[in-house]
Design an enzyme around this catalytic site. Structure first.
Site, PDB file in Angstrom:
ATOM      1  N   LYS A  66      35.490 -23.086 -22.765  1.00 49.85           N
ATOM      2  CA  LYS A  66      35.000 -23.289 -21.397  1.00 49.85           C
ATOM      3  C   LYS A  66      33.684 -22.571 -21.083  1.00 49.85           C
ATOM      4  O   LYS A  66      32.924 -23.017 -20.246  1.00 49.85           O
ATOM      5  CB  LYS A  66      36.064 -22.833 -20.384  1.00 49.85           C
ATOM      6  CG  LYS A  66      37.243 -23.779 -20.299  1.00 49.85           C
ATOM      7  CD  LYS A  66      38.210 -23.344 -19.209  1.00 49.85           C
ATOM      8  CE  LYS A  66      39.443 -24.220 -19.204  1.00 49.85           C
ATOM      9  NZ  LYS A  66      40.393 -23.873 -18.154  1.00 49.85           N
ATOM     10  N   ASN A  87      34.993 -26.888 -17.121  1.00 50.28           N
ATOM     11  CA  ASN A  87      36.183 -27.521 -17.715  1.00 50.28           C
ATOM     12  C   ASN A  87      36.125 -29.045 -17.669  1.00 50.28           C
ATOM     13  O   ASN A  87      37.036 -29.705 -18.151  1.00 50.28           O
ATOM     14  CB  ASN A  87      37.475 -27.017 -17.047  1.00 50.28           C
ATOM     15  CG  ASN A  87      37.607 -27.511 -15.632  1.00 50.28           C
ATOM     16  OD1 ASN A  87      36.733 -27.283 -14.807  1.00 50.28           O
ATOM     17  ND2 ASN A  87      38.682 -28.212 -15.350  1.00 50.28           N
ATOM     18  N   ALA A 122      41.937 -11.458 -16.975  1.00 49.86           N
ATOM     19  CA  ALA A 122      40.483 -11.448 -16.770  1.00 49.86           C
ATOM     20  C   ALA A 122      39.806 -12.450 -17.699  1.00 49.86           C
ATOM     21  O   ALA A 122      38.666 -12.268 -18.101  1.00 49.86           O
ATOM     22  CB  ALA A 122      39.940 -10.038 -16.994  1.00 49.86           C
ATOM     23  N   GLY A 123      40.523 -13.518 -18.040  1.00 51.35           N
ATOM     24  CA  GLY A 123      39.961 -14.556 -18.906  1.00 51.35           C
ATOM     25  C   GLY A 123      39.355 -15.680 -18.090  1.00 51.35           C
ATOM     26  O   GLY A 123      38.971 -15.488 -16.929  1.00 51.35           O
ATOM     27  N   ALA A 125      40.679 -18.454 -16.778  1.00 49.96           N
ATOM     28  CA  ALA A 125      41.426 -18.875 -15.593  1.00 49.96           C
ATOM     29  C   ALA A 125      41.221 -17.872 -14.461  1.00 49.96           C
ATOM     30  O   ALA A 125      41.079 -18.243 -13.293  1.00 49.96           O
ATOM     31  CB  ALA A 125      42.910 -18.989 -15.934  1.00 49.96           C
ATOM     32  N   ASN A 145      44.066  -5.913 -15.925  1.00 50.17           N
ATOM     33  CA  ASN A 145      44.032  -6.545 -17.250  1.00 50.17           C
ATOM     34  C   ASN A 145      44.387  -5.574 -18.358  1.00 50.17           C
ATOM     35  O   ASN A 145      44.167  -4.373 -18.247  1.00 50.17           O
ATOM     36  CB  ASN A 145      42.645  -7.147 -17.530  1.00 50.17           C
ATOM     37  CG  ASN A 145      42.713  -8.235 -18.591  1.00 50.17           C
ATOM     38  OD1 ASN A 145      43.640  -9.046 -18.585  1.00 50.17           O
ATOM     39  ND2 ASN A 145      41.747  -8.257 -19.500  1.00 50.17           N
ATOM     40  N   GLY A 240      51.975 -22.984 -11.403  1.00 49.04           N
ATOM     41  CA  GLY A 240      50.735 -23.461 -12.011  1.00 49.04           C
ATOM     42  C   GLY A 240      50.698 -24.970 -12.169  1.00 49.04           C
ATOM     43  O   GLY A 240      49.623 -25.544 -12.365  1.00 49.04           O
TER      44      GLY A 240
HETATM   45  P1  ATR Z   1      42.484 -18.396 -20.029  1.00 46.03           P
HETATM   46  O1  ATR Z   1      41.258 -19.248 -20.118  1.00 46.03           O
HETATM   47  O2  ATR Z   1      43.748 -19.200 -19.963  1.00 46.03           O
HETATM   48  O3  ATR Z   1      42.390 -17.378 -18.943  1.00 46.03           O
HETATM   49  P2  ATR Z   1      41.915 -16.347 -21.979  1.00 46.03           P
HETATM   50  O4  ATR Z   1      40.461 -16.367 -21.614  1.00 46.03           O
HETATM   51  O5  ATR Z   1      42.277 -16.267 -23.422  1.00 46.03           O
HETATM   52  O6  ATR Z   1      42.633 -17.649 -21.432  1.00 46.03           O
HETATM   53  O7  ATR Z   1      42.613 -15.143 -21.167  1.00 46.03           O
HETATM   54  C1  ATR Z   1      43.937 -14.789 -21.352  1.00 46.03           C
HETATM   55  C2  ATR Z   1      44.314 -13.650 -20.398  1.00 46.03           C
HETATM   56  O8  ATR Z   1      45.704 -13.330 -20.604  1.00 46.03           O
HETATM   57  C3  ATR Z   1      43.555 -12.357 -20.651  1.00 46.03           C
HETATM   58  O9  ATR Z   1      43.420 -11.662 -19.439  1.00 46.03           O
HETATM   59  C4  ATR Z   1      44.500 -11.610 -21.602  1.00 46.03           C
HETATM   60  O10 ATR Z   1      44.332 -10.217 -21.616  1.00 46.03           O
HETATM   61  P3  ATR Z   1      43.203  -9.529 -22.565  1.00 46.03           P
HETATM   62  O11 ATR Z   1      41.887  -9.737 -21.877  1.00 46.03           O
HETATM   63  O12 ATR Z   1      43.613  -8.119 -22.640  1.00 46.03           O
HETATM   64  O13 ATR Z   1      43.299 -10.262 -23.883  1.00 46.03           O
HETATM   65  C5  ATR Z   1      45.833 -11.955 -20.986  1.00 46.03           C
HETATM   66  N1  ATR Z   1      46.956 -11.829 -21.916  1.00 46.03           N
HETATM   67  C6  ATR Z   1      47.307 -12.674 -22.910  1.00 46.03           C
HETATM   68  N2  ATR Z   1      48.426 -12.241 -23.538  1.00 46.03           N
HETATM   69  C7  ATR Z   1      48.795 -11.086 -22.917  1.00 46.03           C
HETATM   70  C8  ATR Z   1      49.870 -10.156 -23.082  1.00 46.03           C
HETATM   71  N3  ATR Z   1      50.804 -10.335 -24.015  1.00 46.03           N
HETATM   72  N4  ATR Z   1      49.940  -9.099 -22.235  1.00 46.03           N
HETATM   73  C9  ATR Z   1      49.021  -8.931 -21.274  1.00 46.03           C
HETATM   74  N5  ATR Z   1      47.967  -9.763 -21.065  1.00 46.03           N
HETATM   75  C10 ATR Z   1      47.859 -10.829 -21.875  1.00 46.03           C
END
Ligand code: ATR
Length: 273
Positions: A66, A87, A122-123, A125, A145, A240
């Protein structure tokens, strides 16, 4: 036959394929929705190719492309530029859009906007949702995060854009502090997503009870562990699946197929249950 693609890596089973193609077929529309598994190193070549392809009407972009897709596009909408993620792309014009934030905004329109929102994640979404919360009128956004640096980067971006808002950053360990006095909680992480349906972000019943709304971006399952706690303690919650349906409806405007909107929504709700 004209095509609309979904670019991702990996691109797994998509609900869109099983809903959209039968609708296109039934209506005699010369259109198909197809998945394209595109590795990060192939993204530039694939996008450039699609923008030249007469048969490609549009394409959607999902994880992990994205943000990186932007450099290969001819133009992007102002909101996508502010969010830093695209997106949905109109292949005829080469312009990218962000319909995620619009889908989120639409899905909360029946709830009263409040002052403080706590966002987990903080990704990609999270960026769309923090933007939506700012546009909606929240005064303070707290970003929690696992990787604090990522939250810092996100907050840096939005504090530049929304100078009148207060942003706070918390680690997962500080989630109680991040929820203290908050009105809405939004989970944008993948925690709780199928198959890890018993997992939940670190929040407890008592903290959830004090909130006005709990939102989980995860759409499979429809009712995540987090939402089941909100349900149990009698707090408003949104799945969601609502964001997913509403962003799809926004995409139809860009694809110029708005006539399928009602049928899509009906089929999606049937399938989701
Ligand atoms: P998206 O576009 O769906 O937001 P992403 O950019 O990969 O996908 O972001 C995933 C988010 O989920 C991030 O905030 C990630 O935390 P990190 O920045 O520390 O990676 C969070 N996330 C994914 N798995 C996690 C877990 N098991 N525990 C806590 N946070 C998680």
């Amino acid at each position: 036959m004209k095509k609309i693609y979904l670019l991702g890596h990996p691109v797994k089973q998509s609900m869109s394929v099983s809903i959209l193609n039968p609708i296109f077929e039934k209506r005699g529309m010369d259109l198909r929705y197809e998945l394209l598994d595109v590795k990060p190193e192939e993204l530039g070549e694939v996008v450039t190719g699609l923008l030249k392809d007469e048969n490609c009407l549009a394409f959607n972009v999902t994880v992990p492309h994205k943000e990186n897709v932007i450099e290969y596009l001819k133009d992007i909408s102002d909101d996508a530029k502010d969010i830093g993620a695209v997106n949905c792309v109109d292949a005829k014009t080469g312009k990218g859009y962000n319909t995620d934030w619009k889908g989120f905004k639409k899905s909360v329109e029946n709830f009263e906007v409040a002052d403080v929102a706590t966002v987990f994640g903080a990704g990609g979404a999270s960026k769309a949702i923090v933007y939506a919360l700012c546009v909606l009128g929240f005064k303070e956004i707290r970003v929690v995060n696992r990787t604090v640096e990522r939250a810092e980067k996100l907050v840096e971006r939005f504090s530049e854009l929304f100078k009148d808002k207060t942003f706070k950053i918390h680690s997962l360990k500080e989630s109680s502090k991040a929820l203290s006095g908050a009105d809405w909680l939004v989970n944008t992480t993948s925690v709780g997503m199928y198959p890890n349906v018993d997992e939940c972000i670190p929040v407890d019943e008592e903290e959830i009870r004090k909130l006005k709304l709990v939102y989980d971006v995860v759409h499979n399952p429809k009712i995540t562990k987090l939402l089941s706690i909100a349900q149990k303690v009698g707090v408003n919650f949104v799945s969601g699946t609502e964001m997913w349906i509403n962003q799809a409806k926004e995409n139809f405007k860009i694809w110029n197929v708005e006539e399928i909107t009602d049928e899509f929504e009906e089929k999606a709700r049937e399938l989701i249950g």
